[in-house]
Design a protein around this motif. Structure first.
Motif, PDB file in Angstrom:
ATOM      1  N   ASP A  53       1.135  -1.039  -0.027  1.00 29.86           N
ATOM      2  CA  ASP A  53       0.174  -0.051   0.126  1.00 29.86           C
ATOM      3  C   ASP A  53       0.962   0.627  -0.110  1.00 29.86           C
ATOM      4  O   ASP A  53       1.229   1.927   0.934  1.00 29.86           O
ATOM      5  CB  ASP A  53      -0.713   0.084   1.109  1.00 29.86           C
ATOM      6  N   ALA A  54       0.907   1.681  -1.358  1.00 26.89           N
ATOM      7  CA  ALA A  54       2.094   3.259  -1.313  1.00 26.89           C
ATOM      8  C   ALA A  54       2.088   3.839  -0.833  1.00 26.89           C
ATOM      9  O   ALA A  54       2.884   4.321   0.109  1.00 26.89           O
ATOM     10  CB  ALA A  54       1.985   3.440  -2.879  1.00 26.89           C
ATOM     11  N   GLU A  55       0.366   4.764   0.190  1.00 29.34           N
ATOM     12  CA  GLU A  55       0.558   5.382   0.526  1.00 29.34           C
ATOM     13  C   GLU A  55       0.589   5.053   2.203  1.00 29.34           C
ATOM     14  O   GLU A  55       1.391   5.866   3.207  1.00 29.34           O
ATOM     15  CB  GLU A  55      -1.032   5.842   0.875  1.00 29.34           C
ATOM     16  N   LEU A  56       0.284   3.865   2.923  1.00 25.19           N
ATOM     17  CA  LEU A  56       0.777   3.768   4.266  1.00 25.19           C
ATOM     18  C   LEU A  56       2.124   3.439   4.250  1.00 25.19           C
ATOM     19  O   LEU A  56       3.110   3.648   5.278  1.00 25.19           O
ATOM     20  CB  LEU A  56       0.083   2.657   4.380  1.00 25.19           C
ATOM     21  N   ILE A  57       3.000   2.973   2.642  1.00 25.11           N
ATOM     22  CA  ILE A  57       4.556   2.451   3.154  1.00 25.11           C
ATOM     23  C   ILE A  57       5.434   3.746   3.055  1.00 25.11           C
ATOM     24  O   ILE A  57       6.315   4.484   3.916  1.00 25.11           O
ATOM     25  CB  ILE A  57       5.181   1.584   1.933  1.00 25.11           C
ATOM     26  N   VAL A  58       4.414   5.212   2.518  1.00 24.48           N
ATOM     27  CA  VAL A  58       5.643   6.093   2.482  1.00 24.48           C
ATOM     28  C   VAL A  58       5.319   6.994   3.895  1.00 24.48           C
ATOM     29  O   VAL A  58       6.185   7.616   4.189  1.00 24.48           O
ATOM     30  CB  VAL A  58       4.415   7.172   1.385  1.00 24.48           C
ATOM     31  N   ARG A  59       4.269   6.822   4.369  1.00 23.24           N
ATOM     32  CA  ARG A  59       4.499   6.804   5.894  1.00 23.24           C
ATOM     33  C   ARG A  59       5.071   6.003   6.298  1.00 23.24           C
ATOM     34  O   ARG A  59       6.136   7.379   8.127  1.00 23.24           O
ATOM     35  CB  ARG A  59       3.692   6.505   6.287  1.00 23.24           C
ATOM     36  N   VAL A  60       5.521   4.786   6.249  1.00 22.42           N
ATOM     37  CA  VAL A  60       6.178   4.291   7.292  1.00 22.42           C
ATOM     38  C   VAL A  60       7.999   4.923   7.331  1.00 22.42           C
ATOM     39  O   VAL A  60       8.455   4.589   7.995  1.00 22.42           O
ATOM     40  CB  VAL A  60       6.174   2.612   6.753  1.00 22.42           C
ATOM     41  N   VAL A  61       8.183   5.390   6.227  1.00 24.15           N
ATOM     42  CA  VAL A  61       9.815   5.299   5.312  1.00 24.15           C
ATOM     43  C   VAL A  61      10.068   7.095   6.258  1.00 24.15           C
ATOM     44  O   VAL A  61      10.705   7.537   6.112  1.00 24.15           O
ATOM     45  CB  VAL A  61       9.730   5.881   4.163  1.00 24.15           C
ATOM     46  N   GLN A  62       8.448   7.860   6.118  1.00 24.22           N
ATOM     47  CA  GLN A  62       8.688   9.715   6.665  1.00 24.22           C
ATOM     48  C   GLN A  62       8.808   9.616   8.460  1.00 24.22           C
ATOM     49  O   GLN A  62       9.061  10.075   9.060  1.00 24.22           O
ATOM     50  CB  GLN A  62       6.857   9.837   6.558  1.00 24.22           C
ATOM     51  N   ASN A  63       8.554   7.996   8.892  1.00 22.18           N
ATOM     52  CA  ASN A  63       8.578   8.054  10.371  1.00 22.18           C
ATOM     53  C   ASN A  63       9.500   8.112  10.808  1.00 22.18           C
ATOM     54  O   ASN A  63      10.757   8.249  11.292  1.00 22.18           O
ATOM     55  CB  ASN A  63       7.235   6.601  11.268  1.00 22.18           C
ATOM     56  N   LEU A  64      10.288   6.748   9.778  1.00 22.37           N
ATOM     57  CA  LEU A  64      12.098   6.603   9.838  1.00 22.37           C
ATOM     58  C   LEU A  64      12.817   7.788   9.596  1.00 22.37           C
ATOM     59  O   LEU A  64      13.461   7.883  10.829  1.00 22.37           O
ATOM     60  CB  LEU A  64      12.295   5.358   9.048  1.00 22.37           C
ATOM     61  N   LEU A  65      12.547   8.133   8.922  1.00 20.97           N
ATOM     62  CA  LEU A  65      13.290   9.179   8.394  1.00 20.97           C
ATOM     63  C   LEU A  65      13.762  10.132   9.278  1.00 20.97           C
ATOM     64  O   LEU A  65      14.565  11.005   9.264  1.00 20.97           O
ATOM     65  CB  LEU A  65      12.828   9.398   6.595  1.00 20.97           C
ATOM     66  N   GLY A  66      11.888  10.628   9.699  1.00 21.96           N
ATOM     67  CA  GLY A  66      12.194  11.854  10.760  1.00 21.96           C
ATOM     68  C   GLY A  66      12.244  11.542  12.094  1.00 21.96           C
ATOM     69  O   GLY A  66      13.538  12.544  12.318  1.00 21.96           O
ATOM     70  N   ASN A  67      12.153  10.251  12.413  1.00 23.82           N
ATOM     71  CA  ASN A  67      13.004  10.180  13.635  1.00 23.82           C
ATOM     72  C   ASN A  67      14.506  10.042  13.964  1.00 23.82           C
ATOM     73  O   ASN A  67      14.962  10.710  14.233  1.00 23.82           O
ATOM     74  CB  ASN A  67      12.654   8.553  14.029  1.00 23.82           C
ATOM     75  N   ALA A  68      15.113   9.096  12.368  1.00 23.22           N
ATOM     76  CA  ALA A  68      16.516   9.490  12.540  1.00 23.22           C
ATOM     77  C   ALA A  68      17.285  10.643  11.892  1.00 23.22           C
ATOM     78  O   ALA A  68      18.153  11.663  12.855  1.00 23.22           O
ATOM     79  CB  ALA A  68      16.910   9.331  10.330  1.00 23.22           C
ATOM     80  N   LEU A  69      16.073  12.144  11.722  1.00 25.45           N
ATOM     81  CA  LEU A  69      16.565  13.000  11.761  1.00 25.45           C
ATOM     82  C   LEU A  69      16.638  14.347  12.752  1.00 25.45           C
ATOM     83  O   LEU A  69      17.296  14.842  13.073  1.00 25.45           O
ATOM     84  CB  LEU A  69      15.413  14.106  10.907  1.00 25.45           C
ATOM     85  N   LYS A  70      15.767  13.406  12.996  1.00 21.27           N
ATOM     86  CA  LYS A  70      15.728  14.246  14.763  1.00 21.27           C
ATOM     87  C   LYS A  70      16.158  14.271  15.888  1.00 21.27           C
ATOM     88  O   LYS A  70      16.323  14.519  16.345  1.00 21.27           O
ATOM     89  CB  LYS A  70      13.881  13.101  15.750  1.00 21.27           C
TER      90      LYS A  70
END
Ligand code: ADP
Length: 182
Positions: A53-70
């Motif tokens: 599910d493209a929308e959900l996987i984009v959000r998964v990557v966004q969460n992981l990337l957001g944490n990595a940046l934070k």
């Protein structure tokens, strides 16, 4: 909560991992700039497409990337990688492609988001995927991001795990099934 009790039907299709990662990176480009963190990718062009599910996987990557940046220091680098693996690859060992994998049919893609940030103590590494779980250095957020990631990845039949050491950084890995027509 709809994900939790299976009331969120997945909108599954064959998806290009690179395109999904690009979309997540676009959403976070201003946070990356603000934190002066460089996001690099290592995504082989030959990677099979995933059944997701493209929308959900984009959000998964966004969460992981957001944490990595934070949780990274200024001037740090975050790396997003993906590679094909056989279906047995999960757990804490990094399923890098090797000769054994090459001989096995590829049935999953592993995506990894690595940072060189503060790291996560071993005793917290399982707990962080639970609801509202935050380690002492919270830096904002809800404690739900990783719970969401785990529910989404597991709804796809994949697995998610972390390798981390305090002061060295963290790598979050997750696997997703390859599309039948990949
Ligand atoms: P939050 O919205 O609080 O970030 P998450 O579920 O995304 O919630 O993460 C839970 C906790 O796990 C965070 O509060 C943080 O303590 C820890 N964590 C997650 N990702 C990282 C990371 N890349 N580096 C260090 N700690 C992390």
């Amino acid at each position: 909560s709809r994900l939790e009790d299976g009331r969120l039907p997945l909108d599954l299709a064959a998806c290009d991992v690179g395109a999904l990662v690009e979309r997540a990176m676009e959403q976070l480009s201003s946070l990356a700039a603000e934190r002066n963190v460089l996001v690099q990718t290592d995504l082989p062009a030959s990677l099979p497409r995933i059944h997701a599910d493209a929308e959900l996987i984009v959000r998964v990557v966004q969460n992981l990337l957001g944490n990595a940046l934070k949780f990274s220091g200024r001037g740090s680098t975050v790396l997003v990688r993906a590679w094909p693996v056989d279906s047995e690859a999960r757990g804490t060992d990094m399923p890098e492609p090797n000769a054994a994998h090459a001989a096995m049919p590829v049935s999953q893609v592993c995506i990894a988001v690595s940072d060189r940030g503060i790291g996560i103590d071993a005793r917290h590494q399982e707990k962080i995927f639970a609801k509202f779980s935050q380690v002492s250095d919270r830096r904002g957020g809800s404690g739900l991001g990783l719970t969401f990631c785990k529910l989404v990845v597991e709804a796809h039949g994949g697995a998610i795990w972390v390798q981390s050491a305090i002061g060295e950084g963290s790598t979050f890995f997750f696997t997703l099934p390859v599309a039948a027509d990949a």
